[in-house]
Design an enzyme around this catalytic site. Sequence first.
Site, PDB file in Angstrom:
ATOM      1  N   GLU A 124       0.840  -1.198   0.000  1.00 48.67           N
ATOM      2  CA  GLU A 124       0.000   0.000   0.000  1.00 48.67           C
ATOM      3  C   GLU A 124       0.873   1.245   0.000  1.00 48.67           C
ATOM      4  OE1 GLU A 124      -3.717  -1.984   2.517  1.00 48.67           O
ATOM      5  OE2 GLU A 124      -2.773  -0.131   3.241  1.00 48.67           O
ATOM      6  N   GLY A 128       4.657  -0.622   2.751  1.00 51.59           N
ATOM      7  CA  GLY A 128       5.467  -1.340   1.781  1.00 51.59           C
ATOM      8  C   GLY A 128       6.401  -2.308   2.469  1.00 51.59           C
ATOM      9  N   ILE A 154       1.223  -2.989  -7.840  1.00 54.17           N
ATOM     10  CA  ILE A 154       0.785  -4.370  -7.882  1.00 54.17           C
ATOM     11  C   ILE A 154       1.121  -4.989  -9.246  1.00 54.17           C
ATOM     12  CG2 ILE A 154      -1.170  -5.922  -7.623  1.00 54.17           C
ATOM     13  CD1 ILE A 154      -0.260  -4.342  -5.065  1.00 54.17           C
ATOM     14  N   ARG A 269      36.281  -5.644 -28.560  1.00 58.76           N
ATOM     15  CA  ARG A 269      36.479  -4.190 -28.573  1.00 58.76           C
ATOM     16  C   ARG A 269      37.963  -3.858 -28.453  1.00 58.76           C
ATOM     17  NH1 ARG A 269      36.575   0.968 -29.553  1.00 58.76           N
ATOM     18  NH2 ARG A 269      36.074   2.405 -27.853  1.00 58.76           N
ATOM     19  N   HIS A 339      31.996  -1.791 -20.777  1.00 56.13           N
ATOM     20  CA  HIS A 339      31.544  -1.289 -22.080  1.00 56.13           C
ATOM     21  C   HIS A 339      31.894   0.177 -22.304  1.00 56.13           C
ATOM     22  CE1 HIS A 339      29.260  -5.009 -22.288  1.00 56.13           C
ATOM     23  NE2 HIS A 339      28.841  -4.702 -23.497  1.00 56.13           N
ATOM     24  N   GLY A 340      32.275   0.889 -21.244  1.00 54.57           N
ATOM     25  CA  GLY A 340      32.606   2.298 -21.386  1.00 54.57           C
ATOM     26  C   GLY A 340      31.410   3.109 -21.850  1.00 54.57           C
ATOM     27  N   GLU A 364      10.329  -7.353  -3.082  1.00 58.64           N
ATOM     28  CA  GLU A 364      10.446  -8.560  -2.255  1.00 58.64           C
ATOM     29  C   GLU A 364      11.160  -8.271  -0.935  1.00 58.64           C
ATOM     30  OE1 GLU A 364       9.039 -11.392  -2.909  1.00 58.64           O
ATOM     31  OE2 GLU A 364       8.549 -11.244  -5.025  1.00 58.64           O
TER      32      GLU A 364
END
Length: 385
Positions: A124, A128, A154, A269, A339-340, A364
């Site tokens: 709610e 929570g 929900i 890369r 990945h930069g 959860e």
Amino acid sequence: MDATDFAAVLSEARRFVRERVVPLEAEIDEKDEMPAEIREAAKQMGLYGFALPEEYGGLGLSMYEEAQLMFELGYTTPSLRSMFGTNNGIAGHVLMVGGTEEQKAEWLPKIASGDVLASFALTEPEAGSDPSTLTTRAHLEGDEWVINGAKRYITNAPLADMFMVFARTDPDARRTRGISTFLVPAGTPGLTVAPKDHKMGQFGAWTADVYFDDVRVPAAALVGGEDGLNRGFSTAMGCIAHGRVHISALMVGMAERLVDESVAYASTRKQSGKLIGSFQLVQGLIADSMTDYYAGRATVLEAARRFDSGEDTKIGPSCTKYFASEMVWRVADRAVQVHGGAGYMRGVAVERFYRDARLFRIYEGTSQIQQVIIAKALLGEVARG
């Protein structure tokens, strides 16, 4: 389920995820919608009922088996799991844990087949992390229960056919007492689902607020019948404990994918004429992520084993949820770093998973709530002051 059949389930799930869902991830994220053909395929595979008993049409997987299945399903967008996660987890388990035999027989086969999409309406606006403070109420008028209140965030609410609604039925009882659970079909007069939420990530997994304005349901809608009156909180906690192990396994699957993405990028890369995978600092990032993944997998499997045996249904689920959610966040952050600049661009898998992973530390039960649960379980009255 015997070992051969279970191996076939895992193999089919792996093929389904990697061949059919992974190619659609960018589209799902962009459109914020799961394709209908994927939903139908999930039904045909039995994914809406893998954790539900075989006698009701489910696959009847143990927690240990379920964790392994979630490793496979977690390899792609978490919105895939969200389609059927509540049917197997916190919503379906409401009936498994607290339902009458009549309620189980009527609803569990429909939930297991996916013909009914169930939603777990507990959280709610002001309840929570601590659902014991919920204010949605239900009172008996003749042979009907009348429900008033509001629920927030929900999962699957815009699509749900049935809501498992938690409401206070004894306003004078202590916070964790006096709460009951009701089966409320979608479309019941007075039940309103708000427009779906626009979230940071996990697009394709829909959540929304749900409102109850003098919603009337028959006395038979009380989960557990008369024996279920004022027992909703304990039912919810039992369902959530299962859900914490379940969602932890999903995070491990995501961590595996992030490691694979990092390795693939570092292997192709180039920077300054060299593959970045040859740089020791990049190697360190990947090694740390692999170590985190390995530890998370082992933690989840141990928690699942102890859950099945009944040795630990409280500390273990909280420990694994706490560790796995923090773990996958670290792995996602490192994947972006490997990945930069490319890792910050929309359309790149690790950017999407970075947004998706952030929610795991909240739902959860937040990381902070898991810390409190673990500490109180170990310290008892000392922790309670």
